[in-house]
Design a protein around this motif. Structure first.
Motif, mmCIF file in Angstrom:
data_model
loop_
_atom_site.group_PDB
_atom_site.id
_atom_site.type_symbol
_atom_site.label_atom_id
_atom_site.label_comp_id
_atom_site.label_asym_id
_atom_site.label_seq_id
_atom_site.Cartn_x
_atom_site.Cartn_y
_atom_site.Cartn_z
ATOM 1 N N LYS A 193 12.242 -29.844 -24.257
ATOM 2 C CA LYS A 193 13.205 -30.629 -23.473
ATOM 3 C C LYS A 193 12.925 -30.478 -21.981
ATOM 4 N N GLN A 194 12.631 -29.237 -21.571
ATOM 5 C CA GLN A 194 12.382 -29.010 -20.150
ATOM 6 C C GLN A 194 11.088 -29.682 -19.697
ATOM 7 N N ARG A 195 10.095 -29.737 -20.586
ATOM 8 C CA ARG A 195 8.863 -30.471 -20.284
ATOM 9 C C ARG A 195 9.166 -31.942 -20.023
ATOM 10 N N VAL A 196 10.035 -32.504 -20.855
ATOM 11 C CA VAL A 196 10.396 -33.917 -20.681
ATOM 12 C C VAL A 196 11.116 -34.112 -19.349
ATOM 13 N N GLY A 197 12.000 -33.174 -19.005
ATOM 14 C CA GLY A 197 12.689 -33.250 -17.718
ATOM 15 C C GLY A 197 11.720 -33.210 -16.547
ATOM 16 N N ILE A 198 10.694 -32.368 -16.654
ATOM 17 C CA ILE A 198 9.677 -32.282 -15.602
ATOM 18 C C ILE A 198 8.857 -33.566 -15.556
ATOM 19 N N ALA A 199 8.502 -34.107 -16.751
ATOM 20 C CA ALA A 199 7.756 -35.369 -16.801
ATOM 21 C C ALA A 199 8.551 -36.491 -16.142
ATOM 22 N N ARG A 200 9.847 -36.539 -16.419
ATOM 23 C CA ARG A 200 10.706 -37.575 -15.838
ATOM 24 C C ARG A 200 10.731 -37.469 -14.320
ATOM 25 N N ALA A 201 10.828 -36.231 -13.820
ATOM 26 C CA ALA A 201 10.858 -36.021 -12.369
ATOM 27 C C ALA A 201 9.528 -36.419 -11.733
ATOM 28 N N LEU A 202 8.423 -36.014 -12.351
ATOM 29 C CA LEU A 202 7.096 -36.326 -11.799
ATOM 30 C C LEU A 202 6.804 -37.822 -11.851
ATOM 31 N N ALA A 203 7.304 -38.488 -12.904
ATOM 32 C CA ALA A 203 7.024 -39.908 -13.074
ATOM 33 C C ALA A 203 7.652 -40.762 -11.976
ATOM 34 N N MET A 204 8.636 -40.222 -11.285
ATOM 35 C CA MET A 204 9.244 -40.946 -10.162
ATOM 36 C C MET A 204 8.370 -40.872 -8.912
ATOM 37 N N GLU A 205 7.271 -40.126 -9.009
ATOM 38 C CA GLU A 205 6.314 -39.945 -7.913
ATOM 39 C C GLU A 205 7.031 -39.499 -6.639
ATOM 40 N N PRO A 206 7.786 -38.387 -6.719
ATOM 41 C CA PRO A 206 8.554 -37.962 -5.555
ATOM 42 C C PRO A 206 7.662 -37.332 -4.486
ATOM 43 N N LYS A 207 8.150 -37.368 -3.258
ATOM 44 C CA LYS A 207 7.465 -36.651 -2.190
ATOM 45 C C LYS A 207 7.685 -35.152 -2.324
ATOM 46 N N VAL A 208 8.861 -34.785 -2.830
ATOM 47 C CA VAL A 208 9.182 -33.371 -3.046
ATOM 48 C C VAL A 208 9.801 -33.215 -4.429
#
Length: 282
Positions: free
Chosen positions: A145-160
């Motif tokens: 689940k936490q991997r998916v949460g990290i994938a979701r965050a990274l997929a937004m291509e954030p600056k931070v």
């Protein structure tokens, strides 16, 4: 205007409750360069999450400013992705749908439907979750689940990328594996990361610098420790590295010293009778 990628400048935070003002953060100043991995560590109640929430735009500072890539932060935005200790996945959506929801929101007008699907799948593969696309959160483990949460965050291509104790609720083996995954991903993507942690070993292993907070109220940055260890980092090899152990000792010494100052105060407070207590016993 700040020349640094991310700047926290003279940030103060007061909370008001029942007419009483509490000074939580006192003059927080921190400059972060593009691609840096910063950990914030300190005892409970020192305002670590408040700092992260101010950078995320979820909480307003009472004074001061946060500048990201030349622009002042004035609220939440896709240029900052936040991963909580709780994965926060929507239980009725599949793994793929949870990530796609964020991707569609951010890239609706810049990527085609096919491109958004490929982008979603790419980031799930990045965190080794490509095999579980059609599973729902209740069908996968806490670490997954936490991997998916990290994938979701990274997929937004954030600056931070903002991480609020992302591994705190996981068992030791899963936590170690995810730490290695985050190191691998950051080496590939060169993300700028700010993470809250209570784990000294985690902070030393992952970070370029460790920001150590003093105790609250009126918490501030006590020390900043630069971690000069080559990357990629191998946790087994570092276990016997004198530099690793020196960094670890420095952080533990700082935290221990702050704890020593808290305990006498706590004992004095406990020994002081509450108003009216003596009259009640009389």
């Amino acid at each position: 205007m700040s020349k640094h990628y991310l700047s926290i400048e003279h940030v103060e935070k007061y909370f008001e409750r029942d007419g009483v003002s509490s000074h939580v953060l006192n003059q927080i100043n921190l400059n972060v360069e593009r691609g840096e991995y910063i950990s914030i560590i300190g005892h409970s109640g020192c305002g670590k999450s408040t700092v992260l929430n101010i950078v995320a735009g979820l909480t307003d500072s009472s004074s001061g400013a946060v500048i990201l890539d030349g622009r002042e932060v004035r609220g939440p935005g896709p240029d900052r992705s936040l991963v909580f200790q709780n994965h926060s996945l929507l239980p009725w959506l599949t793994v793929q749908e949870n990530v796609a929801l964020a991707v569609d929101k951010v890239f609706k007008h810049t990527k085609s439907k096919a491109e958004r699907r490929e982008w979603t799948l790419h980031h799930l593969e990045l965190v080794s979750m490509g095999h579980a696309l059609h599973k729902r959160p209740n069908e996968i483990s806490g670490g997954m689940k936490q991997r998916v949460g990290i994938a979701r965050a990274l997929a937004m291509e954030p600056k931070v990328l903002l991480l609020d104790e992302p591994f705190g609720a996981l068992d030791a083996l899963t936590r170690a594996h995810l730490q290695d995954e985050v190191m691998r991903i950051q080496s590939e993507l060169h993300n700028t990361v700010m993470m809250i942690t209570h784990d000294v070993d985690e902070a030393v292993l992952l970070s370029d610098r460790i920001v150590m907070m003093t105790n609250g109220p009126s918490a501030t940055i006590g020390e900043i420790l630069s971690i000069d260890l080559p990357r990629p980092r191998d946790r087994i090899a570092l276990a016997d590295d004198p530099r690793y152990n020196a960094y670890r000792h420095a952080v533990l010494s700082f935290l221990h010293e702050k704890q020593r100052k808290v305990e006498p105060l706590a004992r004095r407070t406990a020994a002081t009778p509450a108003p009216g207590a003596q009259r009640a016993r009389a």
